[in-house]
Design a protein around this motif. Sequence first.
Motif, PDB file in Angstrom:
ATOM      1  N   ARG A  19     -17.609  -9.079 -10.347  1.00 23.45           N
ATOM      2  CA  ARG A  19     -16.283  -9.022 -10.986  1.00 23.45           C
ATOM      3  C   ARG A  19     -15.178  -8.963  -9.936  1.00 23.45           C
ATOM      4  O   ARG A  19     -14.149  -9.612 -10.069  1.00 23.45           O
ATOM      5  CB  ARG A  19     -16.192  -7.825 -11.928  1.00 23.45           C
ATOM      6  N   LYS A  20     -15.401  -8.195  -8.885  1.00 23.17           N
ATOM      7  CA  LYS A  20     -14.387  -8.076  -7.829  1.00 23.17           C
ATOM      8  C   LYS A  20     -14.259  -9.377  -7.046  1.00 23.17           C
ATOM      9  O   LYS A  20     -13.158  -9.802  -6.731  1.00 23.17           O
ATOM     10  CB  LYS A  20     -14.749  -6.924  -6.889  1.00 23.17           C
ATOM     11  N   TRP A  21     -15.397  -9.983  -6.713  1.00 25.65           N
ATOM     12  CA  TRP A  21     -15.404 -11.198  -5.920  1.00 25.65           C
ATOM     13  C   TRP A  21     -16.020 -12.310  -6.756  1.00 25.65           C
ATOM     14  O   TRP A  21     -17.176 -12.696  -6.580  1.00 25.65           O
ATOM     15  CB  TRP A  21     -16.193 -10.995  -4.629  1.00 25.65           C
ATOM     16  N   ASP A  28     -25.941 -15.966  -4.828  1.00 24.48           N
ATOM     17  CA  ASP A  28     -25.395 -15.258  -3.664  1.00 24.48           C
ATOM     18  C   ASP A  28     -25.771 -13.790  -3.723  1.00 24.48           C
ATOM     19  O   ASP A  28     -26.226 -13.205  -2.732  1.00 24.48           O
ATOM     20  CB  ASP A  28     -23.867 -15.358  -3.614  1.00 24.48           C
ATOM     21  N   LEU A  29     -25.582 -13.185  -4.883  1.00 27.15           N
ATOM     22  CA  LEU A  29     -25.856 -11.761  -5.036  1.00 27.15           C
ATOM     23  C   LEU A  29     -27.337 -11.455  -4.866  1.00 27.15           C
ATOM     24  O   LEU A  29     -27.699 -10.418  -4.300  1.00 27.15           O
ATOM     25  CB  LEU A  29     -25.352 -11.271  -6.389  1.00 27.15           C
ATOM     26  N   LYS A  38     -24.814  -9.439   5.083  1.00 24.61           N
ATOM     27  CA  LYS A  38     -24.890 -10.644   4.256  1.00 24.61           C
ATOM     28  C   LYS A  38     -23.690 -10.728   3.322  1.00 24.61           C
ATOM     29  O   LYS A  38     -23.141 -11.813   3.107  1.00 24.61           O
ATOM     30  CB  LYS A  38     -26.185 -10.665   3.443  1.00 24.61           C
ATOM     31  N   LEU A  39     -23.282  -9.585   2.766  1.00 25.95           N
ATOM     32  CA  LEU A  39     -22.105  -9.568   1.883  1.00 25.95           C
ATOM     33  C   LEU A  39     -20.862  -9.975   2.656  1.00 25.95           C
ATOM     34  O   LEU A  39     -20.074 -10.808   2.192  1.00 25.95           O
ATOM     35  CB  LEU A  39     -21.929  -8.185   1.259  1.00 25.95           C
ATOM     36  N   ILE A  40     -20.693  -9.440   3.832  1.00 23.98           N
ATOM     37  CA  ILE A  40     -19.546  -9.807   4.673  1.00 23.98           C
ATOM     38  C   ILE A  40     -19.564 -11.308   4.955  1.00 23.98           C
ATOM     39  O   ILE A  40     -18.548 -11.984   4.825  1.00 23.98           O
ATOM     40  CB  ILE A  40     -19.544  -8.984   5.981  1.00 23.98           C
ATOM     41  N   GLY A  41     -20.724 -11.832   5.305  1.00 27.92           N
ATOM     42  CA  GLY A  41     -20.842 -13.267   5.587  1.00 27.92           C
ATOM     43  C   GLY A  41     -20.494 -14.124   4.381  1.00 27.92           C
ATOM     44  O   GLY A  41     -19.806 -15.141   4.510  1.00 27.92           O
ATOM     45  N   LYS A  42     -20.979 -13.732   3.204  1.00 26.35           N
ATOM     46  CA  LYS A  42     -20.689 -14.518   1.993  1.00 26.35           C
ATOM     47  C   LYS A  42     -19.207 -14.449   1.647  1.00 26.35           C
ATOM     48  O   LYS A  42     -18.621 -15.439   1.192  1.00 26.35           O
ATOM     49  CB  LYS A  42     -21.524 -14.036   0.810  1.00 26.35           C
TER      50      LYS A  42
END
Length: 63
Positions: A19-21, A28-29, A38-42
């Motif tokens: 919801r935020k991104w 992706d999730l 991985k979250l930072i990279g995505k």
Amino acid sequence: MNNSDLKGKWSQIKGEAQRKWGKLTNDDLDVIEGDREKLIGKLQERYDMSREEAEREVDSFRL
């Protein structure tokens, strides 16, 4: 939010993350699996952010 917080709660919070991104897909999730790097990279990839911007986004992500 640190990596152990993300990994430990990922199944509970990935809906909030989507919801935020909104540009992050379910795939992706699934790949991220609560891994902060991985979250930072995505976020960098999907939102064309610098690493510093993506880190701030993740660090400010609170539930």
